[in-house]
Design an enzyme around this catalytic site. Structure first.
Site, PDB file in Angstrom:
ATOM      1  N   ARG A  79      47.363  33.525  38.816  1.00 50.05           N
ATOM      2  CA  ARG A  79      46.211  33.762  39.887  1.00 50.05           C
ATOM      3  C   ARG A  79      44.970  32.966  39.206  1.00 50.05           C
ATOM      4  NH1 ARG A  79      45.093  39.584  41.357  1.00 50.05           N
ATOM      5  NH2 ARG A  79      45.733  39.615  39.168  1.00 50.05           N
TER       6      ARG A  79
ATOM      7  N   ASN B 174      48.602  38.722  44.415  1.00 54.70           N
ATOM      8  CA  ASN B 174      49.651  39.221  44.156  1.00 54.70           C
ATOM      9  C   ASN B 174      50.246  39.920  45.237  1.00 54.70           C
ATOM     10  OD1 ASN B 174      49.738  38.181  41.248  1.00 54.70           O
ATOM     11  ND2 ASN B 174      48.887  40.020  40.414  1.00 54.70           N
TER      12      ASN B 174
END
Length: 95
Positions: A24, A42
């Site tokens: 990320r 996520n």
């Protein structure tokens, strides 16, 4: 409405070694180099979701950079195009 109102929205799902490895963070850093909007997060099933809006050429470049930076961990990438909503003003990491 602004000039980006016709920009498509892409949902991109990544599978593989993509959680707990800085994925990320990498995506959000890459996003700073492109005029794209959206988020990365996520998912509970172990995938990572990227929602991105922008001109096709910018989105293509953005996704290409993600692939290049994280090729070793990405086992599968699934893309779906949907109409853009203009709800985003930047790119963020969501929990």
């Amino acid at each position: 409405m602004n000039q980006d109102s016709n920009d498509p929205r892409w949902q991109v799902l990544y599978e593989g070694r993509v959680q707990g490895v800085g994925f990320r963070y990498t995506v959000s850093t890459i996003a700073k180099s492109f005029p794209v909007r959206g988020y990365v997060r996520n998912l509970p099933d172990g995938r990572v979701e990227v929602i991105v809006e922008g001109k096709n050429s910018d989105v293509d470049g953005f996704l290409g950079e993600i692939r290049a930076a994280r090729a070793a961990g990405i086992k599968r990438e699934t893309q779906s195009e949907v109409p853009g909503t203009e709800e985003f003003t930047g790119f963020a990491v969501r929990m």
